[in-house]
Design a protein around this motif. Sequence first.
Motif, PDB file in Angstrom:
ATOM      1  N   ILE A 116       0.841  -1.205   0.000  1.00 26.33           N
ATOM      2  CA  ILE A 116       0.000   0.000   0.000  1.00 26.33           C
ATOM      3  C   ILE A 116       0.873   1.250   0.000  1.00 26.33           C
ATOM      4  O   ILE A 116       0.599   2.214  -0.726  1.00 26.33           O
ATOM      5  CB  ILE A 116      -0.961  -0.024   1.206  1.00 26.33           C
ATOM      6  CG1 ILE A 116      -2.015  -1.110   1.004  1.00 26.33           C
ATOM      7  CG2 ILE A 116      -1.618   1.341   1.413  1.00 26.33           C
ATOM      8  CD1 ILE A 116      -2.864  -1.381   2.230  1.00 26.33           C
ATOM      9  N   GLN A 117       1.935   1.257   0.788  1.00 24.31           N
ATOM     10  CA  GLN A 117       2.845   2.404   0.825  1.00 24.31           C
ATOM     11  C   GLN A 117       3.521   2.627  -0.525  1.00 24.31           C
ATOM     12  O   GLN A 117       3.708   3.764  -0.960  1.00 24.31           O
ATOM     13  CB  GLN A 117       3.912   2.224   1.914  1.00 24.31           C
ATOM     14  CG  GLN A 117       3.381   2.389   3.308  1.00 24.31           C
ATOM     15  CD  GLN A 117       2.856   3.786   3.543  1.00 24.31           C
ATOM     16  OE1 GLN A 117       3.481   4.782   3.223  1.00 24.31           O
ATOM     17  NE2 GLN A 117       1.658   3.866   4.088  1.00 24.31           N
ATOM     18  N   PHE A 118       3.877   1.536  -1.198  1.00 24.00           N
ATOM     19  CA  PHE A 118       4.498   1.648  -2.517  1.00 24.00           C
ATOM     20  C   PHE A 118       3.554   2.332  -3.503  1.00 24.00           C
ATOM     21  O   PHE A 118       3.938   3.271  -4.204  1.00 24.00           O
ATOM     22  CB  PHE A 118       4.900   0.264  -3.038  1.00 24.00           C
ATOM     23  CG  PHE A 118       5.373   0.283  -4.459  1.00 24.00           C
ATOM     24  CD1 PHE A 118       6.641   0.744  -4.779  1.00 24.00           C
ATOM     25  CD2 PHE A 118       4.540  -0.148  -5.483  1.00 24.00           C
ATOM     26  CE1 PHE A 118       7.079   0.776  -6.092  1.00 24.00           C
ATOM     27  CE2 PHE A 118       4.960  -0.114  -6.801  1.00 24.00           C
ATOM     28  CZ  PHE A 118       6.239   0.344  -7.105  1.00 24.00           C
ATOM     29  N   PHE A 119       2.305   1.890  -3.539  1.00 23.44           N
ATOM     30  CA  PHE A 119       1.345   2.484  -4.468  1.00 23.44           C
ATOM     31  C   PHE A 119       0.976   3.912  -4.065  1.00 23.44           C
ATOM     32  O   PHE A 119       0.704   4.748  -4.919  1.00 23.44           O
ATOM     33  CB  PHE A 119       0.113   1.604  -4.631  1.00 23.44           C
ATOM     34  CG  PHE A 119       0.371   0.414  -5.510  1.00 23.44           C
ATOM     35  CD1 PHE A 119       0.569   0.582  -6.871  1.00 23.44           C
ATOM     36  CD2 PHE A 119       0.447  -0.860  -4.983  1.00 23.44           C
ATOM     37  CE1 PHE A 119       0.831  -0.503  -7.689  1.00 23.44           C
ATOM     38  CE2 PHE A 119       0.702  -1.953  -5.799  1.00 23.44           C
ATOM     39  CZ  PHE A 119       0.898  -1.766  -7.152  1.00 23.44           C
ATOM     40  N   LEU A 120       0.976   4.189  -2.773  1.00 23.34           N
ATOM     41  CA  LEU A 120       0.755   5.559  -2.326  1.00 23.34           C
ATOM     42  C   LEU A 120       1.851   6.483  -2.861  1.00 23.34           C
ATOM     43  O   LEU A 120       1.568   7.555  -3.407  1.00 23.34           O
ATOM     44  CB  LEU A 120       0.713   5.621  -0.797  1.00 23.34           C
ATOM     45  CG  LEU A 120       0.687   7.028  -0.204  1.00 23.34           C
ATOM     46  CD1 LEU A 120      -0.672   7.664  -0.435  1.00 23.34           C
ATOM     47  CD2 LEU A 120       1.034   7.002   1.254  1.00 23.34           C
ATOM     48  N   MET A 121       3.104   6.059  -2.725  1.00 22.53           N
ATOM     49  CA  MET A 121       4.217   6.877  -3.213  1.00 22.53           C
ATOM     50  C   MET A 121       4.203   6.953  -4.740  1.00 22.53           C
ATOM     51  O   MET A 121       4.504   8.000  -5.315  1.00 22.53           O
ATOM     52  CB  MET A 121       5.554   6.319  -2.724  1.00 22.53           C
ATOM     53  CG  MET A 121       5.746   6.458  -1.228  1.00 22.53           C
ATOM     54  SD  MET A 121       5.531   8.146  -0.621  1.00 22.53           S
ATOM     55  CE  MET A 121       6.812   8.992  -1.485  1.00 22.53           C
ATOM     56  N   THR A 137       1.585   6.862  -6.819  1.00 25.40           N
ATOM     57  CA  THR A 137       0.559   7.800  -7.288  1.00 25.40           C
ATOM     58  C   THR A 137       0.889   9.231  -6.888  1.00 25.40           C
ATOM     59  O   THR A 137       0.603  10.169  -7.638  1.00 25.40           O
ATOM     60  CB  THR A 137      -0.826   7.410  -6.754  1.00 25.40           C
ATOM     61  OG1 THR A 137      -0.778   7.330  -5.327  1.00 25.40           O
ATOM     62  CG2 THR A 137      -1.288   6.100  -7.325  1.00 25.40           C
ATOM     63  N   THR A 138       1.506   9.413  -5.725  1.00 25.65           N
ATOM     64  CA  THR A 138       1.894  10.758  -5.300  1.00 25.65           C
ATOM     65  C   THR A 138       2.934  11.351  -6.233  1.00 25.65           C
ATOM     66  O   THR A 138       2.820  12.506  -6.671  1.00 25.65           O
ATOM     67  CB  THR A 138       2.425  10.731  -3.857  1.00 25.65           C
ATOM     68  OG1 THR A 138       1.412  10.217  -2.998  1.00 25.65           O
ATOM     69  CG2 THR A 138       2.824  12.113  -3.393  1.00 25.65           C
ATOM     70  N   MET A 139       3.962  10.578  -6.563  1.00 21.92           N
ATOM     71  CA  MET A 139       5.015  11.069  -7.448  1.00 21.92           C
ATOM     72  C   MET A 139       4.497  11.255  -8.879  1.00 21.92           C
ATOM     73  O   MET A 139       4.905  12.177  -9.579  1.00 21.92           O
ATOM     74  CB  MET A 139       6.214  10.122  -7.434  1.00 21.92           C
ATOM     75  CG  MET A 139       6.924  10.062  -6.107  1.00 21.92           C
ATOM     76  SD  MET A 139       7.439  11.684  -5.574  1.00 21.92           S
ATOM     77  CE  MET A 139       7.220  11.531  -3.834  1.00 21.92           C
ATOM     78  N   SER A 140       3.593  10.390  -9.303  1.00 23.86           N
ATOM     79  CA  SER A 140       3.008  10.542 -10.626  1.00 23.86           C
ATOM     80  C   SER A 140       2.191  11.835 -10.702  1.00 23.86           C
ATOM     81  O   SER A 140       2.298  12.593 -11.672  1.00 23.86           O
ATOM     82  CB  SER A 140       2.123   9.337 -10.944  1.00 23.86           C
ATOM     83  OG  SER A 140       1.446   9.534 -12.149  1.00 23.86           O
ATOM     84  N   SER A 141       1.408  12.089  -9.688  1.00 26.71           N
ATOM     85  CA  SER A 141       0.622  13.324  -9.652  1.00 26.71           C
ATOM     86  C   SER A 141       1.521  14.550  -9.596  1.00 26.71           C
ATOM     87  O   SER A 141       1.240  15.569 -10.236  1.00 26.71           O
ATOM     88  CB  SER A 141      -0.309  13.322  -8.439  1.00 26.71           C
ATOM     89  OG  SER A 141      -1.204  12.259  -8.518  1.00 26.71           O
ATOM     90  N   ALA A 142       2.604  14.458  -8.838  1.00 20.69           N
ATOM     91  CA  ALA A 142       3.534  15.585  -8.740  1.00 20.69           C
ATOM     92  C   ALA A 142       4.188  15.872 -10.085  1.00 20.69           C
ATOM     93  O   ALA A 142       4.329  17.034 -10.483  1.00 20.69           O
ATOM     94  CB  ALA A 142       4.600  15.294  -7.692  1.00 20.69           C
ATOM     95  N   SER A 143       4.563  14.825 -10.816  1.00 23.31           N
ATOM     96  CA  SER A 143       5.196  15.053 -12.119  1.00 23.31           C
ATOM     97  C   SER A 143       4.201  15.608 -13.134  1.00 23.31           C
ATOM     98  O   SER A 143       4.553  16.477 -13.935  1.00 23.31           O
ATOM     99  CB  SER A 143       5.837  13.765 -12.643  1.00 23.31           C
ATOM    100  OG  SER A 143       4.860  12.788 -12.917  1.00 23.31           O
ATOM    101  N   VAL A 144       2.951  15.159 -13.098  1.00 22.18           N
ATOM    102  CA  VAL A 144       1.943  15.694 -14.017  1.00 22.18           C
ATOM    103  C   VAL A 144       1.648  17.154 -13.688  1.00 22.18           C
ATOM    104  O   VAL A 144       1.596  18.004 -14.587  1.00 22.18           O
ATOM    105  CB  VAL A 144       0.647  14.846 -13.978  1.00 22.18           C
ATOM    106  CG1 VAL A 144      -0.478  15.536 -14.720  1.00 22.18           C
ATOM    107  CG2 VAL A 144       0.901  13.476 -14.563  1.00 22.18           C
TER     108      VAL A 144
END
Length: 152
Positions: free
Chosen positions: A46-51, A53-60
Amino acid sequence: MRFGLSYWGGYPIQDWMGEGGLTFAVVSLIQTLPAKNLVLALFLIIQFFLMLTTMSSASVATSMLTTNQLSLNGDPDIKVKLLWAAAIALISFSVFLTGGGINTIKSLCVVAGLPMMFIYGILIKQIMMELKGKSELREPLTQPLVSKKLIA
Protein backbone atom coordinates in the motif's frame (compact mmCIF):
# COMPACT_ATOMS: atom_id res chain seq x y z
CA MET A 1 6.66 2.71 30.13
CA ARG A 2 4.40 5.76 30.01
CA PHE A 3 1.18 5.91 31.96
CA GLY A 4 -1.84 5.76 29.69
CA LEU A 5 -3.25 3.04 27.47
CA SER A 6 -0.30 0.77 28.27
CA TYR A 7 -1.57 0.69 31.87
CA TRP A 8 -4.91 -0.72 30.70
CA GLY A 9 -3.45 -3.18 28.22
CA GLY A 10 -2.64 -0.86 25.33
CA TYR A 11 0.63 -0.56 23.45
CA PRO A 12 3.57 1.71 24.34
CA ILE A 13 3.46 3.69 21.11
CA GLN A 14 5.02 6.78 22.67
CA ASP A 15 7.94 4.69 23.90
CA TRP A 16 8.37 3.17 20.44
CA MET A 17 8.32 6.66 18.92
CA GLY A 18 11.01 7.74 21.38
CA GLU A 19 13.16 4.68 20.69
CA GLY A 20 13.17 4.61 16.91
CA GLY A 21 10.83 7.18 15.46
CA LEU A 22 7.66 6.84 13.44
CA THR A 23 8.81 3.95 11.23
CA PHE A 24 9.86 1.88 14.23
CA ALA A 25 6.56 2.59 15.98
CA VAL A 26 4.46 1.60 12.95
CA VAL A 27 6.41 -1.62 12.37
CA SER A 28 6.30 -2.44 16.09
CA LEU A 29 2.53 -1.94 16.13
CA ILE A 30 2.11 -4.13 13.05
CA GLN A 31 4.24 -6.82 14.70
CA THR A 32 1.62 -7.08 17.48
CA LEU A 33 -1.17 -7.97 15.03
CA PRO A 34 -2.19 -11.49 14.04
CA ALA A 35 -0.66 -12.57 10.70
CA LYS A 36 1.97 -9.88 11.24
CA ASN A 37 4.10 -10.81 8.22
CA LEU A 38 1.11 -10.70 5.88
CA VAL A 39 -0.06 -7.38 7.34
CA LEU A 40 3.45 -5.92 7.05
CA ALA A 41 3.72 -7.04 3.41
CA LEU A 42 0.27 -5.57 2.68
CA PHE A 43 1.27 -2.32 4.41
CA LEU A 44 4.45 -2.06 2.32
CA ILE A 45 2.52 -2.71 -0.92
CA ILE A 46 0.00 0.00 0.00
CA GLN A 47 2.85 2.40 0.83
CA PHE A 48 4.50 1.65 -2.52
CA PHE A 49 1.35 2.48 -4.47
CA LEU A 50 0.75 5.56 -2.33
CA MET A 51 4.22 6.88 -3.21
CA LEU A 52 3.80 5.86 -6.86
CA THR A 53 0.56 7.80 -7.29
CA THR A 54 1.89 10.76 -5.30
CA MET A 55 5.02 11.07 -7.45
CA SER A 56 3.01 10.54 -10.63
CA SER A 57 0.62 13.32 -9.65
CA ALA A 58 3.53 15.58 -8.74
CA SER A 59 5.20 15.05 -12.12
CA VAL A 60 1.94 15.69 -14.02
CA ALA A 61 1.17 18.85 -12.01
CA THR A 62 4.70 20.17 -12.42
CA SER A 63 4.73 19.44 -16.14
CA MET A 64 1.39 21.22 -16.55
CA LEU A 65 2.83 24.28 -14.81
CA THR A 66 5.91 24.31 -17.04
CA THR A 67 4.17 23.73 -20.38
CA ASN A 68 3.33 26.78 -22.48
CA GLN A 69 0.74 25.25 -24.81
CA LEU A 70 -1.34 22.39 -23.47
CA SER A 71 -3.17 20.08 -25.84
CA LEU A 72 -6.96 20.21 -26.16
CA ASN A 73 -7.47 17.60 -23.48
CA GLY A 74 -5.27 19.56 -21.03
CA ASP A 75 -2.50 16.98 -20.80
CA PRO A 76 1.11 18.11 -21.13
CA ASP A 77 3.51 16.44 -23.53
CA ILE A 78 4.63 12.97 -22.43
CA LYS A 79 8.30 13.98 -22.76
CA VAL A 80 7.82 16.80 -20.26
CA LYS A 81 6.02 14.47 -17.84
CA LEU A 82 8.82 11.93 -18.12
CA LEU A 83 11.44 14.62 -17.57
CA TRP A 84 9.79 15.76 -14.34
CA ALA A 85 9.19 12.18 -13.20
CA ALA A 86 12.88 11.42 -13.73
CA ALA A 87 13.89 14.57 -11.83
CA ILE A 88 11.66 13.68 -8.88
CA ALA A 89 12.92 10.08 -8.91
CA LEU A 90 16.54 11.26 -9.04
CA ILE A 91 16.04 13.51 -6.03
CA SER A 92 14.27 10.75 -4.07
CA PHE A 93 16.91 8.18 -5.00
CA SER A 94 19.77 10.50 -4.03
CA VAL A 95 18.22 11.06 -0.59
CA PHE A 96 17.85 7.30 -0.23
CA LEU A 97 21.48 6.66 -1.26
CA THR A 98 22.87 9.20 1.18
CA GLY A 99 21.05 7.43 3.97
CA GLY A 100 19.40 10.67 4.89
CA GLY A 101 16.56 10.73 7.29
CA ILE A 102 14.08 13.45 8.04
CA ASN A 103 16.82 16.06 8.58
CA THR A 104 18.16 15.49 5.06
CA ILE A 105 14.66 15.81 3.63
CA LYS A 106 14.09 19.04 5.60
CA SER A 107 17.36 20.49 4.26
CA LEU A 108 16.45 19.42 0.74
CA CYS A 109 13.06 21.13 1.04
CA VAL A 110 14.72 24.37 2.12
CA VAL A 111 17.29 24.22 -0.70
CA ALA A 112 14.67 23.32 -3.32
CA GLY A 113 12.20 25.86 -1.97
CA LEU A 114 14.52 28.84 -2.30
CA PRO A 115 14.50 28.96 -6.13
CA MET A 116 10.76 28.26 -6.12
CA MET A 117 10.22 31.58 -4.30
CA PHE A 118 11.52 33.41 -7.36
CA ILE A 119 9.38 31.33 -9.71
CA TYR A 120 6.30 32.04 -7.60
CA GLY A 121 7.18 35.73 -7.61
CA ILE A 122 7.21 35.72 -11.42
CA LEU A 123 3.91 33.81 -11.47
CA ILE A 124 2.28 36.29 -9.10
CA LYS A 125 3.50 39.20 -11.21
CA GLN A 126 2.09 37.56 -14.36
CA ILE A 127 -1.25 36.82 -12.70
CA MET A 128 -1.54 40.43 -11.55
CA MET A 129 -0.78 41.61 -15.09
CA GLU A 130 -3.35 39.21 -16.55
CA LEU A 131 -5.98 40.44 -14.12
CA LYS A 132 -5.24 44.04 -15.10
CA GLY A 133 -5.23 43.10 -18.81
CA LYS A 134 -1.62 44.18 -19.37
CA SER A 135 0.05 40.90 -20.25
CA GLU A 136 3.45 41.17 -21.92
CA LEU A 137 3.40 37.59 -23.16
CA ARG A 138 0.42 37.70 -25.51
CA GLU A 139 -2.08 40.00 -27.10
CA PRO A 140 -5.40 40.38 -25.30
CA LEU A 141 -8.26 38.38 -26.74
CA THR A 142 -10.50 40.36 -29.05
CA GLN A 143 -13.06 37.60 -29.50
CA PRO A 144 -14.52 35.44 -26.76
CA LEU A 145 -13.35 31.87 -26.53
CA VAL A 146 -15.89 29.43 -27.87
CA SER A 147 -15.70 25.82 -26.89
CA LYS A 148 -16.26 23.33 -29.65
CA LYS A 149 -17.97 20.13 -28.78
CA LEU A 150 -16.07 17.14 -30.08
CA ILE A 151 -18.29 14.33 -31.27
CA ALA A 152 -16.71 10.91 -31.39
